[in-house]
Scaffold this motif. Sequence first.
Motif, PDB file in Angstrom:
ATOM      1  N   UNK A  92      -8.920  -3.493 -20.042  1.00 50.50           N
ATOM      2  CA  UNK A  92      -9.148  -1.988 -20.064  1.00 50.50           C
ATOM      3  C   UNK A  92     -10.328  -1.869 -19.488  1.00 50.50           C
ATOM      4  N   UNK A  93     -10.953  -2.675 -19.084  1.00 49.70           N
ATOM      5  CA  UNK A  93     -12.247  -2.212 -18.291  1.00 49.70           C
ATOM      6  C   UNK A  93     -11.816  -1.488 -17.007  1.00 49.70           C
ATOM      7  N   UNK A  94     -12.769  -0.612 -16.439  1.00 52.30           N
ATOM      8  CA  UNK A  94     -12.433   0.336 -15.074  1.00 52.30           C
ATOM      9  C   UNK A  94     -13.429  -0.394 -14.030  1.00 52.30           C
ATOM     10  N   UNK A  95     -12.796  -1.393 -13.284  1.00 49.78           N
ATOM     11  CA  UNK A  95     -13.301  -1.859 -12.199  1.00 49.78           C
ATOM     12  C   UNK A  95     -12.563  -2.003 -10.937  1.00 49.78           C
ATOM     13  N   UNK A  96     -13.029  -1.709  -9.617  1.00 47.88           N
ATOM     14  CA  UNK A  96     -12.442  -1.488  -8.483  1.00 47.88           C
ATOM     15  C   UNK A  96     -11.622  -2.741  -8.315  1.00 47.88           C
ATOM     16  N   UNK A  97     -12.061  -4.136  -8.268  1.00 46.48           N
ATOM     17  CA  UNK A  97     -11.304  -5.379  -8.145  1.00 46.48           C
ATOM     18  C   UNK A  97     -10.801  -6.059  -9.237  1.00 46.48           C
ATOM     19  N   UNK A  98      -9.771  -6.023  -9.747  1.00 40.80           N
ATOM     20  CA  UNK A  98      -9.360  -6.796 -10.830  1.00 40.80           C
ATOM     21  C   UNK A  98      -7.831  -7.264 -10.185  1.00 40.80           C
ATOM     22  N   UNK A  99      -7.760  -8.666  -9.865  1.00 47.76           N
ATOM     23  CA  UNK A  99      -6.699  -9.346  -9.371  1.00 47.76           C
ATOM     24  C   UNK A  99      -5.266  -9.007  -9.921  1.00 47.76           C
TER      25      UNK A  99
END
Length: 333
Positions: free
Chosen positions: A294-301
């Motif tokens: 649920x974290x908002x990061x730009x790069x999550x595979x």
Amino acid sequence: MLTYYTLDQGCLVPTDKPDGCPHVAWVDLHSPTEAEEREVEECLGLDIPTKAEMRDIEASSRLYVDKGALVLTVDLVSNATGPDPRVEPVTFLLRPDGQGGGCLVTLRYCELRSFALFVQGCNREPLESGDPWTVFLGILETVIERLAETLEKVGEDLDDLTRRIFRRGNRRQLATASAPRADLSVVLERIGQHHDVVSKVRTSLLGLGRMAAYVAQRREAHLKLPPEALARLEAFRVDLGSLSEHDNVLSAKVDFMLDATLGLINVEQNGIIKIFSVVSVIFMPPTLVASIYGMNFDWMPELNWPYGYPFALALMLGAAVLPYLYFKWRRWL
């Protein structure tokens, strides 16, 4: 209420105020008025104790001789099998005349089943004589029998509670059994009621024991204690000793059951807390997985992976099932 009893062929018969009070076998004062007390005092020449005097705890105020009459006050259990048992003072005034006669006066401010049972018993088994000692010892015998019956009923109910509390088997078997496990809160209330009754019966037994010992020691000539009355009194003292021992056993059993019931309540409460703790631990790993994704990061595979969503669900399910299986293996559930 004032009731005069005369002896008719060995039976006690309630009657209106007779012409001669000396011919009365028993005078029962039940919550009397001042006029009724004065009537008895004038008729028999006795000083009737007041309600406040009856409640004195000093032995000299409860057991004494006054104007040739033996005055005995003892605390007896009233309404022992009812919802509100009480201990109330009862006074016996014995005035033998030295010729096999005399009169017994009882003073009470409570309802006692023993008195009515004694009158009924006289109709089945007539008294040999109407002297005050015979009537007094007959009432005393009925009182002791009632106390014994009360202790017997308490013992039977405690046995029933013991079987229900410590019934063997798992919870499912107990829930479907013909005699299901008792609600511990109800059991605790019943144990408290029995403790109250047992303690009140002990108070009556101690008072009766002191009264019997006092009467046995007062062998002055003016009391005219017959040998057969003394023998019955000694038998009553033995009975009172046996009942006191039985009362002590029941008191110890009540204390044990009280501790056991409180212990079972704690065990059940701990079981409930354990379930909440296990459920919390089971859902902690799935919550961790959901928090990570649920974290908002730009790069999550996994966000662009076609199977990312099913993978996350499977991971959370596995994180919940594995702790559950571990707890079952350790027998924590």
